[in-house]
Each structure stands twice: as C-alpha cells, then as structure tokens.
Write an enzyme that holds these catalytic residues in place. Structure first.
Site, short mmCIF file in Angstrom:
data_model
loop_
_atom_site.label_atom_id
_atom_site.label_comp_id
_atom_site.label_asym_id
_atom_site.label_seq_id
_atom_site.Cartn_x
_atom_site.Cartn_y
_atom_site.Cartn_z
N CYS A 196 -17.32 9.96 1.31
CA CYS A 196 -16.09 10.08 0.51
C CYS A 196 -15.51 11.50 0.49
O CYS A 196 -14.45 11.72 -0.08
CB CYS A 196 -16.31 9.57 -0.91
N HIS A 204 1.11 4.41 -2.07
CA HIS A 204 1.35 5.00 -0.75
C HIS A 204 1.57 6.51 -0.81
O HIS A 204 2.44 7.06 -0.14
CB HIS A 204 2.49 4.27 -0.03
N GLU A 210 -11.81 0.62 -7.32
CA GLU A 210 -11.52 1.22 -6.03
C GLU A 210 -11.90 0.30 -4.89
O GLU A 210 -11.43 0.47 -3.77
CB GLU A 210 -12.15 2.60 -5.88
#
Length: 139
Positions: A23, A71, A129
């Site tokens: 990550c 986005h 997530e």
C-alpha cells in the site's frame, strides 16, 4: 432511538506515506461510504413530520461529498515533492490534498465531520476500501 443510513461510493487513488508494504505504492479503490444518522424523536411538523431527516436530503448530501473525492488522487499533504504535485497537475490529474494519512479510518472521520458540518445528525460513517475491509468512525 431512530437510525437511518444511506450508501454511496467513489473511486480514487492513494498511497500510504511511511507504510512498508504494497500500500506504499499508488493504487486505487472503490470506496463504499455508509452514513448513519440518528435521532431520539421524529420531526413533528412540516415536510419532515415523522422523519429523522428526509432521505432525499441525506442521499444528496452524502452523494455530493463522495462526488468531491470521485476519480481524484487523494494525497496526504507533505507526502510528495512540490515538483511532483506540479507535474501531476500539469498533466491534468485532479488531486485532493488532505491533512492526514489517507487511510480508511481517516477518510471515515473526515467524511463524518464534513457531513455533520452540513447539518446532518451523523452518528457513524463506515468507509469500505474493499468488500471485506471496513473502517468506521463513530461520532
């Protein structure tokens, strides 16, 4: 106690500053946000008679907050060099600069605070997530 919830989602990229593992690299998620509102009693007059809040209002506000992040590249302030930020912006990328490490936990708190600031009686926000991993912030 009465409780309502609504869900919405947004797609964004991020990385975890100072993390040692996969990550730490740029990656993306489809974040699912569930916002909960609570009240001891229901409205007694007007259009909100018999309601905690109007579902239409709840859905609109949650959607607007998620759309602000949709986005975009979520970036912790100070985590990238100024020239990197400038290069990304010059290429047309949309960055959302945040004053915290962009973990699901911090995003849940951030969204809860923004929703409360907009007048919703938020009691909890869940931020998924992945389909299997959720962080919650309880107000």
């Amino acid at each position: 106690m009465y409780e309502l919830s609504t869900e919405y989602w947004f797609d964004s990229a991020h990385f975890l500053t100072g993390y040692h593992g996969a990550c730490e690299n740029l990656h993306g998620h489809q974040w699912r946000v569930t916002a909960y509102v609570t009240a001891e009693s229901l409205g007694e007059a007007g259009t909100q008679r018999g309601m905690v809040v109007d579902f239409g209002v709840l859905k609109r506000i949650v959607r607007e907050e998620c759309d602000r992040l949709d986005h975009t590249f979520l970036v912790e302030e100070g985590s990238l060099k100024p020239q990197t930020i400038a290069a990304l912006e010059d290429e047309g990328f949309t960055l959302t600069m945040l004053p915290f490490r962009t973990t699901a936990e911090n995003l849940a708190r951030y969204l809860a605070e923004r929703l409360r600031d907009r007048g919703l009686p938020i009691s909890r926000v869940d931020c998924d997530e992945t389909p299997n991993n959720r962080a919650s912030y309880v107000v």
